[in-house]
Write an enzyme that holds these catalytic residues in place. Sequence first.
Site, PDB file in Angstrom:
ATOM      1  N   ASP A 156     -55.127   5.011  17.434  1.00  0.00           N
ATOM      2  CA  ASP A 156     -55.138   5.520  19.193  1.00  0.00           C
ATOM      3  C   ASP A 156     -54.109   6.626  19.015  1.00  0.00           C
ATOM      4  OD1 ASP A 156     -56.224   3.200  19.725  1.00  0.00           O
ATOM      5  OD2 ASP A 156     -54.372   2.050  20.208  1.00  0.00           O
TER       6      ASP A 156
ATOM      7  N   LYS B 170     -48.970  -1.647  26.613  1.00  0.00           N
ATOM      8  CA  LYS B 170     -50.421  -2.065  27.089  1.00  0.00           C
ATOM      9  C   LYS B 170     -51.045  -3.191  26.004  1.00  0.00           C
ATOM     10  CE  LYS B 170     -54.485  -0.094  26.257  1.00  0.00           C
ATOM     11  NZ  LYS B 170     -55.595  -0.907  25.448  1.00  0.00           N
ATOM     12  N   ASN B 171     -51.025  -2.961  24.727  1.00  0.00           N
ATOM     13  CA  ASN B 171     -51.443  -3.753  23.595  1.00  0.00           C
ATOM     14  C   ASN B 171     -50.460  -5.070  23.263  1.00  0.00           C
ATOM     15  OD1 ASN B 171     -53.490  -2.049  23.430  1.00  0.00           O
ATOM     16  ND2 ASN B 171     -53.356  -1.169  21.592  1.00  0.00           N
TER      17      ASN B 171
ATOM     18  N   ARG C  67     -61.707  -4.894  26.954  1.00  0.00           N
ATOM     19  CA  ARG C  67     -62.230  -5.994  25.760  1.00  0.00           C
ATOM     20  C   ARG C  67     -61.106  -6.984  25.403  1.00  0.00           C
ATOM     21  NH1 ARG C  67     -64.607  -6.033  20.866  1.00  0.00           N
ATOM     22  NH2 ARG C  67     -63.497  -6.685  19.205  1.00  0.00           N
TER      23      ARG C  67
ATOM     24  N   ILE D 294     -61.085   3.663  11.416  1.00  0.00           N
ATOM     25  CA  ILE D 294     -61.004   2.399  12.103  1.00  0.00           C
ATOM     26  C   ILE D 294     -62.408   1.974  13.186  1.00  0.00           C
ATOM     27  CG2 ILE D 294     -59.920   0.850  13.548  1.00  0.00           C
ATOM     28  CD1 ILE D 294     -58.143   1.229  11.001  1.00  0.00           C
TER      29      ILE D 294
ATOM     30  N   CYS E  46     -63.026   0.360  25.725  1.00  0.00           N
ATOM     31  CA  CYS E  46     -63.350   1.608  25.379  1.00  0.00           C
ATOM     32  C   CYS E  46     -64.661   1.655  24.707  1.00  0.00           C
ATOM     33  CB  CYS E  46     -62.148   2.286  24.633  1.00  0.00           C
ATOM     34  SG  CYS E  46     -61.094   3.258  25.461  1.00  0.00           S
TER      35      CYS E  46
ATOM     36  N   ARG F 273     -56.463   3.517  32.417  1.00  0.00           N
ATOM     37  CA  ARG F 273     -56.551   2.410  31.795  1.00  0.00           C
ATOM     38  C   ARG F 273     -55.126   2.041  30.911  1.00  0.00           C
ATOM     39  NH1 ARG F 273     -60.561   2.005  27.675  1.00  0.00           N
ATOM     40  NH2 ARG F 273     -59.393  -0.035  27.388  1.00  0.00           N
TER      41      ARG F 273
ATOM     42  N   ARG G 146     -67.637  -2.395  17.958  1.00  0.00           N
ATOM     43  CA  ARG G 146     -66.522  -3.253  18.059  1.00  0.00           C
ATOM     44  C   ARG G 146     -66.935  -4.646  18.098  1.00  0.00           C
ATOM     45  NH1 ARG G 146     -61.658  -0.768  22.004  1.00  0.00           N
ATOM     46  NH2 ARG G 146     -60.615  -1.874  20.458  1.00  0.00           N
ATOM     47  N   PRO G 147     -67.260  -5.236  17.111  1.00  0.00           N
ATOM     48  CA  PRO G 147     -67.917  -6.540  17.005  1.00  0.00           C
ATOM     49  C   PRO G 147     -66.818  -7.540  16.970  1.00  0.00           C
ATOM     50  CG  PRO G 147     -68.051  -5.667  14.813  1.00  0.00           C
ATOM     51  CD  PRO G 147     -67.574  -4.497  15.563  1.00  0.00           C
ATOM     52  N   ILE G 148     -67.190  -8.792  17.155  1.00  0.00           N
ATOM     53  CA  ILE G 148     -66.222  -9.862  17.162  1.00  0.00           C
ATOM     54  C   ILE G 148     -66.379 -10.965  16.047  1.00  0.00           C
ATOM     55  CG2 ILE G 148     -65.836  -9.415  19.520  1.00  0.00           C
ATOM     56  CD1 ILE G 148     -67.229 -12.368  20.048  1.00  0.00           C
ATOM     57  N   ASP G 149     -67.349 -10.615  15.068  1.00  0.00           N
ATOM     58  CA  ASP G 149     -67.279 -11.407  13.871  1.00  0.00           C
ATOM     59  C   ASP G 149     -66.158 -11.965  13.231  1.00  0.00           C
ATOM     60  OD1 ASP G 149     -67.256  -8.816  13.049  1.00  0.00           O
ATOM     61  OD2 ASP G 149     -67.887  -9.209  11.137  1.00  0.00           O
TER      62      ASP G 149
END
Length: 418
Positions: free
Chosen positions: A303, A22-23, A91, A325, A115, A395, A120-123
Amino acid sequence: MEKFIIRGGNRLYGRVRIKGAKNSVLPLLAGALLTDEKVTLHDCPDISDVRYMLEILKSLGVSVGRTGDDISVWGGVRNGNIPEALAKEIRSSVFLMGSLVGKHGRARVAYPGGCDIGLRPIDVHVKALRELNINIDEQSGYINCSSDEIRGADVQLDKISVGATENAIMAAVLAKGRTTIRNAAKEPEIADLADMLNKMGAKIRGAGGAVVTIDGVESLSGCEHTPIPDRIVAGTLMTAVGMTGGEIELENVVPEHLSAISSKLVESACKVRAFCDRITVSGNGKSKAVDIETSPYPAFPTDMQAQLMALDAVSEGTGIIVENIFETRFKHVPDLRRMGADITVRGDVAVVRGVEKLYGAEVCASDLRGGSALVLAGLRAEGTTVVGGVKHIDRGYEKLDEILSLLGAEIQRKNMNE
Ligand code: UD1
Protein backbone atom coordinates in the site's frame (compact mmCIF):
# COMPACT_ATOMS: atom_id res chain seq x y z
CA MET A 1 -16.77 14.49 -10.93
CA GLU A 2 -14.22 15.96 -8.55
CA LYS A 3 -10.60 16.74 -9.34
CA PHE A 4 -7.64 18.04 -7.38
CA ILE A 5 -5.91 21.07 -8.86
CA ILE A 6 -2.37 21.23 -7.50
CA ARG A 7 0.25 23.91 -8.01
CA GLY A 8 3.52 22.23 -7.13
CA GLY A 9 6.62 23.59 -5.47
CA ASN A 10 5.63 24.34 -1.87
CA ARG A 11 7.41 22.76 1.06
CA LEU A 12 5.24 21.21 3.77
CA TYR A 13 5.34 22.30 7.41
CA GLY A 14 3.07 21.61 10.36
CA ARG A 15 1.42 18.98 12.48
CA VAL A 16 -1.20 16.38 11.62
CA ARG A 17 -3.07 13.99 13.90
CA ILE A 18 -3.56 10.58 12.29
CA LYS A 19 -6.96 8.89 12.74
CA GLY A 20 -7.87 5.21 12.97
CA ALA A 21 -6.76 2.90 10.18
CA LYS A 22 -9.16 2.13 7.34
CA ASN A 23 -7.82 -1.44 7.29
CA SER A 24 -8.70 -1.79 10.98
CA VAL A 25 -12.06 -0.03 11.00
CA LEU A 26 -13.47 -2.17 8.16
CA PRO A 27 -12.83 -5.57 9.77
CA LEU A 28 -13.71 -4.15 13.21
CA LEU A 29 -17.14 -3.20 11.85
CA ALA A 30 -17.52 -6.74 10.53
CA GLY A 31 -16.43 -8.10 13.93
CA ALA A 32 -19.03 -5.93 15.66
CA LEU A 33 -21.74 -8.09 14.05
CA LEU A 34 -20.67 -11.02 16.23
CA THR A 35 -22.77 -9.51 19.04
CA ASP A 36 -26.23 -7.89 19.14
CA GLU A 37 -24.97 -5.52 21.85
CA LYS A 38 -23.58 -2.07 21.15
CA VAL A 39 -20.04 -1.76 19.82
CA THR A 40 -18.57 1.74 19.64
CA LEU A 41 -15.44 2.51 17.62
CA HIS A 42 -13.70 5.81 18.33
CA ASP A 43 -11.48 7.89 16.04
CA CYS A 44 -12.88 6.52 12.77
CA PRO A 45 -11.95 8.35 9.56
CA ASP A 46 -14.78 9.73 7.44
CA ILE A 47 -13.83 8.00 4.20
CA SER A 48 -16.03 6.45 1.55
CA ASP A 49 -14.98 2.83 2.23
CA VAL A 50 -16.24 3.22 5.81
CA ARG A 51 -19.43 4.90 4.57
CA TYR A 52 -20.08 2.00 2.16
CA MET A 53 -19.45 -0.52 4.92
CA LEU A 54 -21.98 1.29 7.14
CA GLU A 55 -24.51 1.20 4.25
CA ILE A 56 -23.95 -2.56 3.98
CA LEU A 57 -24.53 -2.97 7.73
CA LYS A 58 -27.76 -0.92 7.48
CA SER A 59 -28.94 -3.07 4.58
CA LEU A 60 -28.44 -6.09 6.88
CA GLY A 61 -30.83 -4.49 9.39
CA VAL A 62 -28.10 -3.43 11.86
CA SER A 63 -28.60 -0.10 13.69
CA VAL A 64 -25.77 2.31 12.92
CA GLY A 65 -24.99 5.69 14.49
CA ARG A 66 -22.16 8.11 13.80
CA THR A 67 -21.29 11.11 15.99
CA GLY A 68 -18.18 12.87 14.81
CA ASP A 69 -15.43 10.25 14.70
CA ASP A 70 -17.36 7.72 16.82
CA ILE A 71 -19.32 4.95 15.12
CA SER A 72 -21.72 2.69 17.02
CA VAL A 73 -23.43 -0.42 15.72
CA TRP A 74 -26.00 -2.47 17.63
CA GLY A 75 -29.13 -4.57 17.39
CA GLY A 76 -27.72 -7.43 15.30
CA VAL A 77 -28.37 -8.60 11.79
CA ARG A 78 -31.92 -9.18 10.59
CA ASN A 79 -31.13 -10.26 7.06
CA GLY A 80 -27.94 -12.04 5.95
CA ASN A 81 -27.92 -10.96 2.28
CA ILE A 82 -25.41 -8.35 1.16
CA PRO A 83 -26.72 -6.50 -1.88
CA GLU A 84 -24.56 -6.80 -4.97
CA ALA A 85 -24.47 -3.07 -5.68
CA LEU A 86 -22.91 -2.37 -2.25
CA ALA A 87 -20.60 -5.41 -2.14
CA LYS A 88 -19.14 -4.40 -5.51
CA GLU A 89 -18.03 -1.07 -4.00
CA ILE A 90 -15.67 -2.48 -1.38
CA ARG A 91 -13.68 -5.64 -1.08
CA SER A 92 -14.16 -5.59 2.69
CA SER A 93 -17.65 -6.98 2.22
CA VAL A 94 -15.79 -10.30 2.02
CA PHE A 95 -15.01 -10.15 5.79
CA LEU A 96 -18.69 -10.25 6.45
CA MET A 97 -18.73 -13.90 5.36
CA GLY A 98 -16.82 -14.93 8.50
CA SER A 99 -18.74 -12.80 10.97
CA LEU A 100 -22.21 -13.45 9.50
CA VAL A 101 -21.81 -17.18 9.24
CA GLY A 102 -20.03 -17.22 12.61
CA LYS A 103 -22.99 -15.56 14.34
CA HIS A 104 -25.99 -16.66 12.28
CA GLY A 105 -24.91 -19.86 10.54
CA ARG A 106 -25.48 -18.40 7.10
CA ALA A 107 -24.41 -15.58 4.79
CA ARG A 108 -24.95 -14.65 1.17
CA VAL A 109 -22.37 -12.20 -0.11
CA ALA A 110 -22.03 -10.80 -3.61
CA TYR A 111 -18.53 -11.25 -5.02
CA PRO A 112 -16.51 -8.36 -3.55
CA GLY A 113 -15.21 -5.31 -5.39
CA GLY A 114 -12.58 -2.79 -4.25
CA CYS A 115 -9.47 -1.38 -5.87
CA ASP A 116 -8.76 -2.52 -9.38
CA ILE A 117 -5.25 -3.80 -8.57
CA GLY A 118 -5.27 -7.37 -9.72
CA LEU A 119 -7.32 -10.52 -9.59
CA ARG A 120 -7.78 -10.58 -5.81
CA PRO A 121 -9.23 -14.10 -5.59
CA ILE A 122 -10.89 -15.41 -2.42
CA ASP A 123 -9.79 -19.05 -2.60
CA VAL A 124 -7.77 -18.81 0.65
CA HIS A 125 -10.82 -17.40 2.50
CA VAL A 126 -13.06 -20.14 1.12
CA LYS A 127 -10.68 -22.97 1.98
CA ALA A 128 -10.20 -21.67 5.55
CA LEU A 129 -13.94 -21.36 6.15
CA ARG A 130 -14.57 -24.84 4.73
CA GLU A 131 -12.08 -26.27 7.19
CA LEU A 132 -14.28 -24.85 9.97
CA ASN A 133 -17.22 -26.97 8.72
CA ILE A 134 -18.81 -24.15 6.74
CA ASN A 135 -20.42 -25.09 3.42
CA ILE A 136 -19.63 -22.64 0.66
CA ASP A 137 -20.90 -22.53 -2.86
CA GLU A 138 -20.18 -19.84 -5.36
CA GLN A 139 -23.04 -19.21 -7.77
CA SER A 140 -23.42 -16.50 -10.40
CA GLY A 141 -21.50 -13.81 -8.56
CA TYR A 142 -22.75 -14.76 -5.07
CA ILE A 143 -21.02 -16.71 -2.31
CA ASN A 144 -23.42 -18.71 -0.12
CA CYS A 145 -22.10 -19.81 3.28
CA SER A 146 -23.95 -22.02 5.73
CA SER A 147 -23.17 -24.24 8.69
CA ASP A 148 -25.21 -26.16 11.29
CA GLU A 149 -22.25 -26.10 13.63
CA ILE A 150 -18.95 -24.30 13.09
CA ARG A 151 -16.22 -26.52 14.48
CA GLY A 152 -12.72 -25.46 15.49
CA ALA A 153 -10.00 -26.94 13.30
CA ASP A 154 -6.37 -26.67 12.24
CA VAL A 155 -6.42 -24.15 9.42
CA GLN A 156 -3.29 -23.90 7.29
CA LEU A 157 -3.52 -20.85 5.01
CA ASP A 158 -2.02 -21.70 1.60
CA LYS A 159 -1.00 -18.08 1.12
CA ILE A 160 -0.45 -15.22 3.57
CA SER A 161 -3.65 -13.19 3.33
CA VAL A 162 -4.73 -10.37 5.63
CA GLY A 163 -8.43 -10.74 4.80
CA ALA A 164 -8.46 -14.54 5.00
CA THR A 165 -6.74 -14.43 8.42
CA GLU A 166 -9.36 -11.94 9.66
CA ASN A 167 -12.23 -13.91 8.17
CA ALA A 168 -11.06 -17.17 9.71
CA ILE A 169 -10.67 -15.50 13.13
CA MET A 170 -14.18 -14.07 12.95
CA ALA A 171 -15.69 -17.39 11.86
CA ALA A 172 -13.87 -19.21 14.68
CA VAL A 173 -14.60 -17.04 17.75
CA LEU A 174 -18.06 -18.55 18.33
CA ALA A 175 -17.14 -22.02 17.01
CA LYS A 176 -17.16 -25.19 19.03
CA GLY A 177 -13.63 -25.99 20.20
CA ARG A 178 -10.19 -24.72 19.30
CA THR A 179 -9.04 -23.30 15.97
CA THR A 180 -5.39 -22.87 15.11
CA ILE A 181 -4.62 -20.70 12.08
CA ARG A 182 -1.12 -21.26 10.67
CA ASN A 183 0.72 -19.11 8.15
CA ALA A 184 -1.46 -16.22 9.35
CA ALA A 185 -0.75 -12.68 8.15
CA LYS A 186 1.00 -10.55 10.80
CA GLU A 187 -0.35 -7.10 9.95
CA PRO A 188 -1.00 -4.95 13.06
CA GLU A 189 -4.62 -4.53 11.96
CA ILE A 190 -5.12 -8.26 12.66
CA ALA A 191 -3.86 -7.87 16.23
CA ASP A 192 -6.19 -4.86 16.52
CA LEU A 193 -9.18 -6.97 15.45
CA ALA A 194 -8.22 -9.65 17.99
CA ASP A 195 -7.86 -6.98 20.72
CA MET A 196 -11.40 -5.78 20.09
CA LEU A 197 -12.87 -9.29 19.89
CA ASN A 198 -11.07 -10.23 23.14
CA LYS A 199 -12.63 -7.16 24.82
CA MET A 200 -15.96 -8.57 23.64
CA GLY A 201 -15.19 -11.89 25.37
CA ALA A 202 -13.42 -13.88 22.64
CA LYS A 203 -10.38 -16.02 23.43
CA ILE A 204 -7.79 -15.29 20.76
CA ARG A 205 -4.05 -15.67 21.28
CA GLY A 206 -1.12 -15.01 19.00
CA ALA A 207 -2.77 -12.51 16.61
CA GLY A 208 -0.05 -10.46 14.93
CA GLY A 209 2.09 -13.60 14.68
CA ALA A 210 2.12 -16.51 12.23
CA VAL A 211 0.07 -18.84 14.47
CA VAL A 212 -3.25 -17.66 15.91
CA THR A 213 -5.21 -19.80 18.37
CA ILE A 214 -8.89 -19.24 19.03
CA ASP A 215 -10.89 -21.04 21.70
CA GLY A 216 -14.55 -20.77 20.78
CA VAL A 217 -16.88 -19.07 23.30
CA GLU A 218 -20.70 -19.16 23.63
CA SER A 219 -21.37 -15.47 22.98
CA LEU A 220 -19.79 -12.03 22.78
CA SER A 221 -20.84 -8.75 24.36
CA GLY A 222 -20.55 -5.09 23.34
CA CYS A 223 -17.45 -2.94 23.86
CA GLU A 224 -15.73 0.33 23.07
CA HIS A 225 -12.55 0.28 21.05
CA THR A 226 -10.13 2.74 19.46
CA PRO A 227 -8.57 1.39 16.26
CA ILE A 228 -4.83 1.65 15.69
CA PRO A 229 -3.72 4.73 13.72
CA ASP A 230 -3.52 4.50 9.94
CA ARG A 231 0.09 3.67 9.06
CA ILE A 232 -0.53 4.16 5.34
CA VAL A 233 -1.98 7.66 5.72
CA ALA A 234 1.01 8.48 7.97
CA GLY A 235 3.47 6.94 5.49
CA THR A 236 1.92 8.87 2.59
CA LEU A 237 2.36 12.21 4.40
CA MET A 238 5.93 11.29 5.41
CA THR A 239 6.74 10.52 1.78
CA ALA A 240 5.15 13.81 0.69
CA VAL A 241 7.71 15.66 2.85
CA GLY A 242 10.49 13.53 1.36
CA MET A 243 9.43 14.86 -2.04
CA THR A 244 8.70 18.51 -1.30
CA GLY A 245 11.09 19.15 1.58
CA GLY A 246 9.96 20.77 4.85
CA GLU A 247 9.17 19.31 8.25
CA ILE A 248 5.99 17.76 9.64
CA GLU A 249 5.10 16.14 12.92
CA LEU A 250 2.58 13.32 12.94
CA GLU A 251 0.67 12.74 16.17
CA ASN A 252 -1.04 9.49 17.12
CA VAL A 253 1.13 7.03 15.22
CA VAL A 254 2.76 3.76 16.26
CA PRO A 255 6.36 4.23 15.05
CA GLU A 256 6.96 0.46 15.10
CA HIS A 257 4.17 -0.03 12.53
CA LEU A 258 5.95 2.48 10.31
CA SER A 259 9.46 1.08 10.58
CA ALA A 260 9.70 -0.40 7.04
CA ILE A 261 8.54 2.94 5.60
CA SER A 262 10.70 5.10 7.90
CA SER A 263 13.81 3.09 7.09
CA LYS A 264 13.31 3.61 3.32
CA LEU A 265 12.77 7.34 3.86
CA VAL A 266 15.95 7.55 5.93
CA GLU A 267 17.82 5.65 3.18
CA SER A 268 16.48 8.21 0.71
CA ALA A 269 17.98 11.04 2.86
CA CYS A 270 14.99 12.16 5.00
CA LYS A 271 15.41 12.71 8.71
CA VAL A 272 12.92 10.68 10.74
CA ARG A 273 12.65 10.96 14.52
CA ALA A 274 10.18 8.95 16.56
CA PHE A 275 9.11 9.64 20.13
CA CYS A 276 6.27 7.72 21.83
CA ASP A 277 3.26 8.18 19.56
CA ARG A 278 4.83 10.89 17.37
CA ILE A 279 7.03 10.97 14.32
CA THR A 280 8.80 13.98 12.85
CA VAL A 281 9.99 13.87 9.24
CA SER A 282 12.09 16.49 7.56
CA GLY A 283 13.93 16.84 4.31
CA ASN A 284 15.35 19.37 1.91
CA GLY A 285 13.60 18.00 -1.18
CA LYS A 286 16.76 16.23 -2.32
CA SER A 287 16.44 12.46 -2.12
CA LYS A 288 18.31 9.35 -3.18
CA ALA A 289 16.50 6.60 -5.08
CA VAL A 290 15.79 3.48 -3.02
CA ASP A 291 15.03 -0.12 -3.97
CA ILE A 292 11.78 -1.56 -2.70
CA GLU A 293 10.32 -5.02 -2.57
CA THR A 294 6.76 -5.34 -1.28
CA SER A 295 5.94 -8.29 0.99
CA PRO A 296 3.60 -9.07 3.90
CA TYR A 297 4.16 -7.22 7.22
CA PRO A 298 6.65 -6.48 8.73
CA ALA A 299 8.27 -6.04 5.29
CA PHE A 300 7.57 -3.07 3.04
CA PRO A 301 3.79 -2.68 2.45
CA THR A 302 2.30 -2.87 -1.04
CA ASP A 303 0.00 0.00 0.00
CA MET A 304 3.06 2.33 0.03
CA GLN A 305 4.67 1.13 -3.21
CA ALA A 306 3.14 3.79 -5.48
CA GLN A 307 4.04 6.67 -3.14
CA LEU A 308 7.69 5.53 -2.88
CA MET A 309 7.77 5.21 -6.66
CA ALA A 310 6.76 8.88 -6.91
CA LEU A 311 9.64 9.71 -4.54
CA ASP A 312 12.12 7.63 -6.56
CA ALA A 313 10.93 9.40 -9.71
CA VAL A 314 12.46 12.68 -8.45
CA SER A 315 15.44 11.19 -6.63
CA GLU A 316 19.10 10.97 -7.53
CA GLY A 317 19.96 7.59 -9.06
CA THR A 318 17.85 4.58 -9.99
CA GLY A 319 15.40 2.65 -7.80
CA ILE A 320 14.22 -0.89 -8.50
CA ILE A 321 10.70 -1.60 -7.29
CA VAL A 322 9.43 -5.17 -7.06
CA GLU A 323 5.70 -5.65 -6.45
CA ASN A 324 5.17 -9.10 -4.98
CA ILE A 325 1.61 -8.82 -3.67
CA PHE A 326 -0.70 -7.63 -6.47
CA GLU A 327 -0.25 -8.32 -10.20
CA THR A 328 -1.42 -5.07 -11.72
CA ARG A 329 -0.38 -2.54 -9.14
CA PHE A 330 1.57 -0.32 -11.53
CA LYS A 331 -1.42 1.53 -12.99
CA HIS A 332 -0.04 4.87 -11.78
CA VAL A 333 3.05 4.48 -13.99
CA PRO A 334 1.64 5.90 -17.28
CA ASP A 335 0.43 9.01 -15.42
CA LEU A 336 3.76 9.49 -13.62
CA ARG A 337 5.43 9.18 -17.03
CA ARG A 338 3.04 11.81 -18.42
CA MET A 339 4.49 14.11 -15.73
CA GLY A 340 8.03 13.42 -16.95
CA ALA A 341 9.03 10.41 -14.83
CA ASP A 342 11.41 7.87 -16.38
CA ILE A 343 9.96 4.48 -15.42
CA THR A 344 10.16 1.14 -17.23
CA VAL A 345 7.99 -1.77 -16.17
CA ARG A 346 8.63 -5.41 -16.94
CA GLY A 347 6.24 -7.81 -15.22
CA ASP A 348 6.30 -7.11 -11.49
CA VAL A 349 9.47 -4.99 -11.61
CA ALA A 350 9.65 -1.25 -12.22
CA VAL A 351 12.93 0.54 -12.88
CA VAL A 352 12.68 4.18 -11.84
CA ARG A 353 15.44 6.48 -13.07
CA GLY A 354 15.25 9.72 -11.12
CA VAL A 355 14.75 12.95 -13.10
CA GLU A 356 15.49 16.55 -12.12
CA LYS A 357 11.92 17.72 -12.53
CA LEU A 358 8.36 16.54 -12.94
CA TYR A 359 5.93 18.75 -14.86
CA GLY A 360 2.27 19.46 -14.14
CA ALA A 361 -0.12 17.44 -16.31
CA GLU A 362 -3.69 16.14 -16.44
CA VAL A 363 -3.69 12.70 -14.81
CA CYS A 364 -6.30 10.34 -13.37
CA ALA A 365 -6.27 8.11 -10.28
CA SER A 366 -7.41 4.58 -11.05
CA ASP A 367 -6.89 3.17 -7.57
CA LEU A 368 -6.53 4.46 -4.02
CA ARG A 369 -2.78 4.38 -3.37
CA GLY A 370 -1.80 5.01 -7.00
CA GLY A 371 -4.02 8.10 -6.78
CA SER A 372 -2.23 9.37 -3.69
CA ALA A 373 1.10 8.91 -5.52
CA LEU A 374 -0.16 11.20 -8.30
CA VAL A 375 -1.03 13.83 -5.69
CA LEU A 376 2.49 13.59 -4.24
CA ALA A 377 3.96 13.95 -7.73
CA GLY A 378 1.77 17.03 -8.26
CA LEU A 379 3.04 18.60 -5.02
CA ARG A 380 6.57 18.34 -6.34
CA ALA A 381 5.97 19.10 -10.04
CA GLU A 382 6.60 22.37 -11.78
CA GLY A 383 3.30 23.95 -12.87
CA THR A 384 -0.26 22.76 -12.40
CA THR A 385 -1.34 19.13 -12.06
CA VAL A 386 -4.99 18.12 -12.37
CA VAL A 387 -5.72 14.78 -10.69
CA GLY A 388 -9.02 13.15 -11.71
CA GLY A 389 -10.57 10.05 -10.16
CA VAL A 390 -10.55 11.69 -6.71
CA LYS A 391 -13.27 9.25 -5.58
CA HIS A 392 -10.60 6.55 -5.46
CA ILE A 393 -8.44 8.69 -3.15
CA ASP A 394 -11.46 9.53 -0.94
CA ARG A 395 -11.91 5.79 -0.30
CA GLY A 396 -8.96 5.79 2.07
CA TYR A 397 -7.85 9.37 2.85
CA GLU A 398 -10.09 11.74 4.79
CA LYS A 399 -9.88 15.19 3.18
CA LEU A 400 -6.34 14.69 1.86
CA ASP A 401 -6.62 18.05 0.04
CA GLU A 402 -7.48 19.93 3.26
CA ILE A 403 -4.68 18.27 5.25
CA LEU A 404 -2.10 19.12 2.57
CA SER A 405 -3.42 22.72 2.33
CA LEU A 406 -2.97 23.13 6.08
CA LEU A 407 0.62 21.93 5.66
CA GLY A 408 1.20 24.65 3.05
CA ALA A 409 0.47 22.92 -0.26
CA GLU A 410 -1.52 24.67 -2.97
CA ILE A 411 -4.26 22.14 -3.66
CA GLN A 412 -7.95 22.62 -4.32
CA ARG A 413 -10.86 20.26 -4.86
CA LYS A 414 -13.02 21.26 -7.81
CA ASN A 415 -16.29 19.76 -8.94
CA MET A 416 -15.90 19.66 -12.72
CA ASN A 417 -19.68 19.43 -13.29
CA GLU A 418 -20.22 22.92 -11.84
C1 UD1 B 1 -5.51 -6.17 2.66
C2 UD1 B 1 -5.63 -4.67 2.75
C3 UD1 B 1 -5.00 -4.00 1.53
C4 UD1 B 1 -3.56 -4.48 1.35
C5 UD1 B 1 -3.48 -5.99 1.36
C6 UD1 B 1 -2.06 -6.52 1.33
C7 UD1 B 1 -7.68 -4.38 3.98
C8 UD1 B 1 -9.08 -3.90 3.99
N1 UD1 B 1 -7.03 -4.31 2.82
O1 UD1 B 1 -6.22 -6.59 1.51
O2 UD1 B 1 -5.02 -2.58 1.73
O3 UD1 B 1 -3.07 -4.00 0.12
O4 UD1 B 1 -4.12 -6.52 2.54
O5 UD1 B 1 -1.35 -6.04 2.41
O6 UD1 B 1 -7.13 -4.76 5.00
N2 UD1 B 1 -5.00 -13.81 -2.26
C9 UD1 B 1 -5.32 -14.98 -2.90
N3 UD1 B 1 -6.42 -15.66 -2.47
C10 UD1 B 1 -7.19 -15.21 -1.43
C11 UD1 B 1 -6.84 -14.02 -0.77
C12 UD1 B 1 -5.72 -13.33 -1.21
O7 UD1 B 1 -4.64 -15.41 -3.84
O8 UD1 B 1 -8.17 -15.88 -1.07
C13 UD1 B 1 -3.83 -13.05 -2.73
C14 UD1 B 1 -4.18 -11.65 -3.22
O9 UD1 B 1 -4.61 -11.67 -4.56
C15 UD1 B 1 -2.88 -10.94 -3.03
C16 UD1 B 1 -2.32 -11.55 -1.74
O10 UD1 B 1 -2.98 -12.81 -1.61
O11 UD1 B 1 -2.02 -11.24 -4.09
C17 UD1 B 1 -2.53 -10.76 -0.49
O12 UD1 B 1 -3.89 -10.38 -0.40
P1 UD1 B 1 -4.59 -10.12 1.01
O13 UD1 B 1 -3.58 -10.08 2.09
O14 UD1 B 1 -5.71 -11.09 1.14
O15 UD1 B 1 -5.19 -8.68 0.79
P2 UD1 B 1 -6.57 -8.12 1.31
O16 UD1 B 1 -6.90 -8.73 2.62
O17 UD1 B 1 -7.57 -8.18 0.22
